[in-house]
Write a protein that holds these residues in place. Structure first.
Motif, PDB file in Angstrom:
ATOM      1  N   GLY A   1       0.797  -1.168   0.201  1.00 31.95           N
ATOM      2  CA  GLY A   1      -0.005  -0.061   0.172  1.00 31.95           C
ATOM      3  C   GLY A   1       0.721   1.215  -0.022  1.00 31.95           C
ATOM      4  N   GLU A   2       2.091   1.165   0.735  1.00 30.93           N
ATOM      5  CA  GLU A   2       2.986   2.441   1.038  1.00 30.93           C
ATOM      6  C   GLU A   2       3.396   2.639  -0.575  1.00 30.93           C
ATOM      7  N   PHE A   3       3.959   1.637  -1.128  1.00 30.51           N
ATOM      8  CA  PHE A   3       4.633   1.623  -2.430  1.00 30.51           C
ATOM      9  C   PHE A   3       3.759   2.206  -3.379  1.00 30.51           C
ATOM     10  N   THR A   4       2.539   1.730  -3.635  1.00 30.21           N
ATOM     11  CA  THR A   4       1.512   2.263  -4.477  1.00 30.21           C
ATOM     12  C   THR A   4       1.090   3.580  -4.443  1.00 30.21           C
ATOM     13  N   PHE A   5       0.918   3.921  -2.988  1.00 31.25           N
ATOM     14  CA  PHE A   5       0.740   5.527  -2.629  1.00 31.25           C
ATOM     15  C   PHE A   5       1.769   6.334  -3.272  1.00 31.25           C
ATOM     16  N   GLN A   6       2.970   5.937  -3.135  1.00 31.84           N
ATOM     17  CA  GLN A   6       4.094   6.811  -3.743  1.00 31.84           C
ATOM     18  C   GLN A   6       4.413   6.559  -5.067  1.00 31.84           C
ATOM     19  N   TYR A   7       4.289   5.546  -5.948  1.00 31.94           N
ATOM     20  CA  TYR A   7       4.744   5.378  -7.059  1.00 31.94           C
ATOM     21  C   TYR A   7       3.805   4.695  -7.999  1.00 31.94           C
ATOM     22  N   GLY A   8       2.371   4.399  -7.563  1.00 35.59           N
ATOM     23  CA  GLY A   8       1.408   3.968  -8.391  1.00 35.59           C
ATOM     24  C   GLY A   8       1.604   2.697  -8.991  1.00 35.59           C
ATOM     25  N   ILE A   9       1.193   2.441 -10.095  1.00 30.57           N
ATOM     26  CA  ILE A   9       1.181   1.277 -10.886  1.00 30.57           C
ATOM     27  C   ILE A   9       2.687   0.525 -11.008  1.00 30.57           C
ATOM     28  N   SER A  10       3.567   1.216 -10.919  1.00 31.90           N
ATOM     29  CA  SER A  10       5.048   0.634 -10.857  1.00 31.90           C
ATOM     30  C   SER A  10       5.255  -0.412  -9.639  1.00 31.90           C
ATOM     31  N   ASN A  11       4.045  -0.456  -8.832  1.00 28.70           N
ATOM     32  CA  ASN A  11       4.078  -1.419  -7.682  1.00 28.70           C
ATOM     33  C   ASN A  11       4.009  -2.943  -8.410  1.00 28.70           C
ATOM     34  N   TRP A  12       2.898  -2.894  -9.380  1.00 33.59           N
ATOM     35  CA  TRP A  12       2.804  -4.263 -10.289  1.00 33.59           C
ATOM     36  C   TRP A  12       3.909  -4.408 -10.917  1.00 33.59           C
ATOM     37  N   PHE A  13       4.435  -3.646 -11.713  1.00 36.07           N
ATOM     38  CA  PHE A  13       5.577  -3.841 -12.506  1.00 36.07           C
ATOM     39  C   PHE A  13       6.657  -4.450 -11.967  1.00 36.07           C
ATOM     40  N   ILE A  14       6.839  -3.968 -10.490  1.00 36.31           N
ATOM     41  CA  ILE A  14       8.013  -4.066  -9.727  1.00 36.31           C
ATOM     42  C   ILE A  14       8.010  -5.656  -8.926  1.00 36.31           C
ATOM     43  N   PHE A  15       6.682  -5.597  -8.243  1.00 33.80           N
ATOM     44  CA  PHE A  15       6.443  -6.652  -7.256  1.00 33.80           C
ATOM     45  C   PHE A  15       5.383  -7.743  -7.769  1.00 33.80           C
ATOM     46  N   GLY A  16       4.870  -7.642  -9.106  1.00 27.82           N
ATOM     47  CA  GLY A  16       4.063  -8.438  -9.600  1.00 27.82           C
ATOM     48  C   GLY A  16       4.366  -9.055 -10.766  1.00 27.82           C
ATOM     49  N   PHE A  17       4.568  -8.542 -11.805  1.00 34.35           N
ATOM     50  CA  PHE A  17       5.083  -9.089 -13.131  1.00 34.35           C
ATOM     51  C   PHE A  17       6.250  -9.896 -13.215  1.00 34.35           C
ATOM     52  N   PRO A  18       7.447  -9.510 -12.491  1.00 33.50           N
ATOM     53  CA  PRO A  18       8.642 -10.142 -12.700  1.00 33.50           C
ATOM     54  C   PRO A  18       8.404 -11.547 -11.872  1.00 33.50           C
ATOM     55  N   TYR A  19       7.461 -11.426 -10.755  1.00 39.10           N
ATOM     56  CA  TYR A  19       7.334 -12.750  -9.762  1.00 39.10           C
ATOM     57  C   TYR A  19       6.595 -13.710 -10.841  1.00 39.10           C
ATOM     58  N   TYR A  20       5.796 -13.386 -11.412  1.00 43.44           N
ATOM     59  CA  TYR A  20       4.747 -14.085 -12.372  1.00 43.44           C
ATOM     60  C   TYR A  20       5.711 -15.010 -13.331  1.00 43.44           C
ATOM     61  N   ILE A  21       6.768 -14.251 -13.921  1.00 46.69           N
ATOM     62  CA  ILE A  21       7.555 -15.064 -14.775  1.00 46.69           C
ATOM     63  C   ILE A  21       8.500 -15.783 -14.276  1.00 46.69           C
ATOM     64  N   PHE A  22       9.046 -15.766 -13.210  1.00 47.02           N
ATOM     65  CA  PHE A  22       9.791 -16.411 -12.525  1.00 47.02           C
ATOM     66  C   PHE A  22       9.190 -17.720 -11.613  1.00 47.02           C
ATOM     67  N   ALA A  23       7.746 -17.352 -11.436  1.00 51.24           N
ATOM     68  CA  ALA A  23       6.951 -18.609 -10.879  1.00 51.24           C
ATOM     69  C   ALA A  23       6.706 -19.514 -11.928  1.00 51.24           C
ATOM     70  N   PHE A  24       6.251 -19.053 -13.022  1.00 52.57           N
ATOM     71  CA  PHE A  24       6.167 -19.609 -14.227  1.00 52.57           C
ATOM     72  C   PHE A  24       7.268 -20.840 -14.725  1.00 52.57           C
ATOM     73  N   ILE A  25       8.586 -20.185 -14.612  1.00 55.33           N
ATOM     74  CA  ILE A  25       9.723 -20.749 -14.742  1.00 55.33           C
ATOM     75  C   ILE A  25       9.963 -21.974 -13.753  1.00 55.33           C
ATOM     76  N   PHE A  26       9.632 -21.477 -12.633  1.00 59.25           N
ATOM     77  CA  PHE A  26       9.881 -22.601 -11.657  1.00 59.25           C
ATOM     78  C   PHE A  26       8.975 -23.602 -11.831  1.00 59.25           C
ATOM     79  N   ALA A  27       7.805 -23.376 -11.878  1.00 59.75           N
ATOM     80  CA  ALA A  27       6.788 -24.482 -12.401  1.00 59.75           C
ATOM     81  C   ALA A  27       7.177 -25.358 -13.547  1.00 59.75           C
ATOM     82  N   VAL A  28       7.800 -24.740 -14.597  1.00 59.39           N
ATOM     83  CA  VAL A  28       7.906 -25.392 -15.966  1.00 59.39           C
ATOM     84  C   VAL A  28       9.304 -26.217 -15.917  1.00 59.39           C
ATOM     85  N   PHE A  29      10.254 -25.478 -15.350  1.00 55.39           N
ATOM     86  CA  PHE A  29      11.632 -26.023 -15.273  1.00 55.39           C
ATOM     87  C   PHE A  29      12.163 -26.673 -14.099  1.00 55.39           C
TER      88      PHE A  29
END
Length: 460
Positions: A62-90
């Motif tokens: 909440g604090e990070f989104t208040f300060q930097y908006g949707i970059s919260n998803w770009f930093i704390f969401g998107f890359p983790y989906y990618i690496f979680a997918f890599i973890f699952a597949v490989f």
């Protein structure tokens, strides 16, 4: 700062805490159940425990989104989906080729006892419950008398109590309730906000321009550092533990892919509510954005559900990380000096005490969730990432080479970080500490990786 709850709201929270104690008093089983819940996790249980464990830093989001908006998803969401997918597949298909109960156990089997001990120390830091003790303490301190450190101690005792007898089995059982509460709480708040305010008409015009940009006004070098820190996913002990506890590889793989979907939904809920909060409460303390937003717009009863969901989101990660850190310090470190007649859980319980004390010291020194995440990820990930990933392969790497890699990849970022801390002039050459540490590990391990694979005696 205080948040006012009604008696009905407190009652909902009390029922939740009572349920945790009830689970802690139930009957348990043998050591394999204590560490891995008997390796019988089904997909629903796998998903609920994995998803709920991933969001303990909810106030920081909440604090990070208040300060930097949707970059919260770009930093704390998107890359983790990618690496979680890599973890699952490989990675998941390789997990069952090794008989181990933790990352340090894997490192010991593949590289020897000394690298295993070093990795246990590093893993115990990466899974410290400190950030989640801090958040849980803050959440209780604004609705009840006492400061955050007092409540951090109380919640550490509570968590240790219900983990004490039955370990990971308790974590799984409590995560089911916590999963339900965390989604219900944010779905309720989001529904009320959508009903009363149009995002495009009432909210969007009030947001700063950079809040709708992916970078949020942050530098690309800083953002890229967080992307590399997202490699945390590949060496996260919680991921490994739950995949090892699943009844088979297919269950773990499917559960991981389903979890990515739930993470995306919860990220959408937390991001949108924080953006609403930024527009509707522009003068709010960013750290307490979610509680303040709920207090202002939710009626009695619904406020209790949301606040309990907020606490459940934190507790699900707190108890998981407390258990894993206790397991790492106890089972992977203390058990090397075994006392006759002592069981696995005996050492893990001592691990709870040690990690609890260290966590309290850490939140006293660094009372910021985002700073704790960044510092821990920057200093620890470079030392762990390549040795862990290469442990799943068949190439022989000497114990000394692994020790040199892990030692340098940890000490170099510490040195880099120390220069900035003591001089106050930023990092040398403007380079984040993560990069020289990872570069060292690559230079040391790449020659060994190029050698011809040999049969892995640790596989079965």
């Amino acid at each position: 700062m205080t948040i006012t709850l009604s008696p009905y709201d407190y009652l909902i929270l009390l029922v939740y805490v009572g349920f945790l104690f009830w689970i802690g008093l139930r009957k348990g089983d043998a050591d394999d159940d204590y560490l891995l819940a008997g390796r019988r996790l089904t997909i629903p249980l796998f998903v609920m425990t994995l998803v709920s464990t991933w969001y303990g830093g909810i106030l920081g989001i909440g604090e990070f989104t208040f300060q930097y908006g949707i970059s919260n998803w770009f930093i704390f969401g998107f890359p983790y989906y990618i690496f979680a997918f890599i973890f699952a597949v490989f990675i998941i298909p390789l997990l069952r080729n090794h008989r181990y109960s933790s990352i340090p156990d894997l490192i010991s089997q593949r590289y020897g006892q000394k690298p295993g001990i070093i990795s246990a120390v590093l893993v115990s830091v990466i899974v410290t419950p400190a950030p989640y003790l801090l958040i849980a303490g803050l959440l209780f301190s604004i609705i009840l008398p006492g400061n955050f450190l007092f409540w951090a101690v109380i919640l550490l005792i509570v968590s240790t109590f219900y983990l004490y007898k039955y370990g990971f089995k308790t974590v799984i059982q409590t995560d089911v309730l916590q999963f339900i509460f965390m989604f219900a709480g944010f779905a309720i708040l989001m529904s009320v906000l959508l009903k009363n305010f149009s995002f495009s008409g009432d909210i969007l015009p009030k947001l700063p321009k950079e809040h709708t940009q992916l970078t949020g006004g942050l530098s690309w070098t800083y953002i890229l550092s967080w992307f590399f820190i997202a490699l945390w996913t590949l060496v996260d002990p919680g991921f490994h533990q739950r995949c090892l506890a699943a009844k088979d590889s297919r269950t773990a793989q499917r559960g991981m892919l389903i979890s990515i979907g739930f993470w995306a939904v919860f990220d959408a809920l937390t991001l949108m509510t924080a953006l609403y909060g930024r527009a509707l409460l522009p003068d709010a303390d960013p750290l307490y954005l979610y509680p303040l937003l709920a207090e202002k717009f939710l009626p009695v009863g619904l406020l209790g559900i949301f606040y309990t969901g907020l606490i459940a989101t934190v507790m699900s990660t707190l108890d998981s990380y407390l258990f894993i850190s206790g397991q790492t310090l106890g089972y992977d470190l203390l058990a090397h000096w075994r006392l006759r007649g002592k069981s696995t859980r005996y050492y893990v319980r001592w691990g709870y005490a040690i990690t609890g004390i260290l966590s309290l010291v850490l939140i006293w020194l660094i009372p910021s969730v985002v700073d704790l995440w960044y510092t821990i990820g920057t200093l620890i990930i470079p030392a762990l990432i390549l040795p862990v990933l290469m442990a799943y392969g068949k190439r022989h790497i000497s114990s000394n080479r692994i020790l040199i890699s892990m030692g340098g990849a940890f000490l170099i970022p510490v040195f880099w970080y120390g220069i900035s801390f003591f001089t106050g002039k930023g990092y040398p050459l403007g380079i984040e500490p993560f990069y020289p540490g990872l570069l060292w590990s690559l230079l040391v391990l790449f020659p060994a990786w190029r050698k011809k694979p040999v049969e892995n005696k640790g596989e079965r």
